[in-house]
Design an enzyme around this catalytic site. Structure first.
Site, PDB file in Angstrom:
ATOM      1  N   GLU A  71      43.019  35.296  44.995  1.00  0.00           N
ATOM      2  CA  GLU A  71      44.118  36.122  44.369  1.00  0.00           C
ATOM      3  C   GLU A  71      45.279  35.384  43.917  1.00  0.00           C
ATOM      4  O   GLU A  71      45.655  34.344  44.855  1.00  0.00           O
ATOM      5  CB  GLU A  71      44.219  36.882  45.485  1.00  0.00           C
ATOM      6  CG  GLU A  71      45.171  38.112  45.099  1.00  0.00           C
ATOM      7  CD  GLU A  71      45.512  39.154  46.154  1.00  0.00           C
ATOM      8  OE1 GLU A  71      45.879  40.534  45.864  1.00  0.00           O
ATOM      9  OE2 GLU A  71      45.164  38.769  47.354  1.00  0.00           O
ATOM     10  N   LYS A 128      43.392  45.735  40.253  1.00  0.00           N
ATOM     11  CA  LYS A 128      43.373  45.905  41.745  1.00  0.00           C
ATOM     12  C   LYS A 128      43.529  47.585  42.106  1.00  0.00           C
ATOM     13  O   LYS A 128      44.942  47.862  41.696  1.00  0.00           O
ATOM     14  CB  LYS A 128      44.333  45.076  42.622  1.00  0.00           C
ATOM     15  CG  LYS A 128      44.335  45.251  44.095  1.00  0.00           C
ATOM     16  CD  LYS A 128      45.016  44.189  44.754  1.00  0.00           C
ATOM     17  CE  LYS A 128      44.862  44.068  46.262  1.00  0.00           C
ATOM     18  NZ  LYS A 128      45.894  43.157  46.980  1.00  0.00           N
ATOM     19  N   CYS A 162      40.964  41.428  47.524  1.00  0.00           N
ATOM     20  CA  CYS A 162      41.733  41.375  48.807  1.00  0.00           C
ATOM     21  C   CYS A 162      41.806  42.668  49.534  1.00  0.00           C
ATOM     22  O   CYS A 162      40.691  43.047  50.238  1.00  0.00           O
ATOM     23  CB  CYS A 162      43.003  40.974  48.729  1.00  0.00           C
ATOM     24  SG  CYS A 162      43.919  40.210  50.076  1.00  0.00           S
TER      25      CYS A 162
END
Length: 272
Positions: free
Chosen positions: A44, A117, A157
């Site tokens: 990331e 995301k 994440c």
């Protein structure tokens, strides 16, 4: 591509200099290819870890154009690999917001899949306060891709904490998990979450992390790893820059599901 595929996760300790980070990513991609990697995942925000959350606005690119995207496309084609660009900021036409986006490039250099995301991280403790929503726009859809070796689910994440998110993807062969976990949350939960998602979905997990003390002062947990469908950790890099790489047999997914059919037997409550 056969069911035997060499997959690699790159671990970085990205700095506040985007160009240096791009060069380091290129070096580590080259090292991965030298070791036989056919599918590579970057961490990331491999392009920038900065003390100023707004610094990402200075490197944000319009979708489809820019030096970061050009590098990913060029190297995918040069090395004839699948290259997943961890995540990077993309311009959304607002002065104070960007996306946190994972881009997958095919071996011919073309963009294959985009994922923005969905779950934006926030934390508020006596020692740490951070909210991605201050500078980012969340994605609004689950994303998967059918590749020659199997079905891939995309996540970044904080997404790892939401099991239903992965169930919504259907049957997967591989989960991509680029991350920059904080040191305390990583120490407490990172391995547990990765192995849990491998168990839930009976698939491989490829996790590429930021891992060390950054120029910005931030410390990330690292522990990039490859987890198999039985939740065994195949390879792991605790900290520092480097690569975790192994050749996996995606037929292992079928073997695990045939012996213990968890994925076949699961039901969402809304379906009952």
């Amino acid at each position: 591509m056969s069911n035997l595929v060499t997959i690699a996760a790159i671990q970085m300790v990205s700095s506040q200099n985007c160009q240096q980070n791009i060069q380091k990513a290129e070096q580590l991609i080259h090292e991965s290819v030298e070791k036989g990697a056919q599918f590579i995942l970057l961490p990331e925000y491999f392009c920038l870890i900065h003390s100023d959350p707004k610094a990402k606005f200075n490197i944000a690119e319009p979708f489809g154009n820019g030096p970061i995207q050009d590098m990913l496309s060029r190297l995918a084609k040069k090395y004839n690999i699948w290259l997943a660009g961890g995540s990077m900021p993309l311009d959304v036409g607002e002065t104070d917001k960007v996306t946190n986006t994972l881009l997958l490039y095919a071996p011919d250099g073309s963009l294959h899949t985009r994922y923005d995301k969905v779950h934006l991280f926030s934390i508020d403790t006596p020692t740490m306060r951070f909210n991605e929503g201050d500078t980012m726009v969340r994605g609004n859809q689950v994303v998967t891709a059918d590749l020659p070796f199997g079905r891939v689910g995309f996540a970044i994440c904080y997404d790892i904490r939401f099991p239903a998110f992965f169930v919504a993807m259907g049957e997967l062969d591989l989960i991509l998990m680029p991350a920059a976990f904080t040191y305390p949350t990583g120490q407490a939960h990172w391995e547990l979450l990765l192995r849990a998602r491998a168990i839930d979905n009976q698939c491989f997990v490829l996790a590429a992390a930021q891992g060390g003390k950054h120029q910005s002062g931030r410390q990330t947990w690292g522990h990039s790893m490859i987890v198999d469908p039985w939740a065994n950790i195949i390879e792991c890099l605790p900290e520092g820059e480097g690569v975790v790489i192994t050749t996996v047999d995606f037929d292992k997914v079928k073997e695990v599901r045939s012996s213990l059919p968890v994925v076949r037997d699961r039901h969402l409550l809304t379906q009952l």
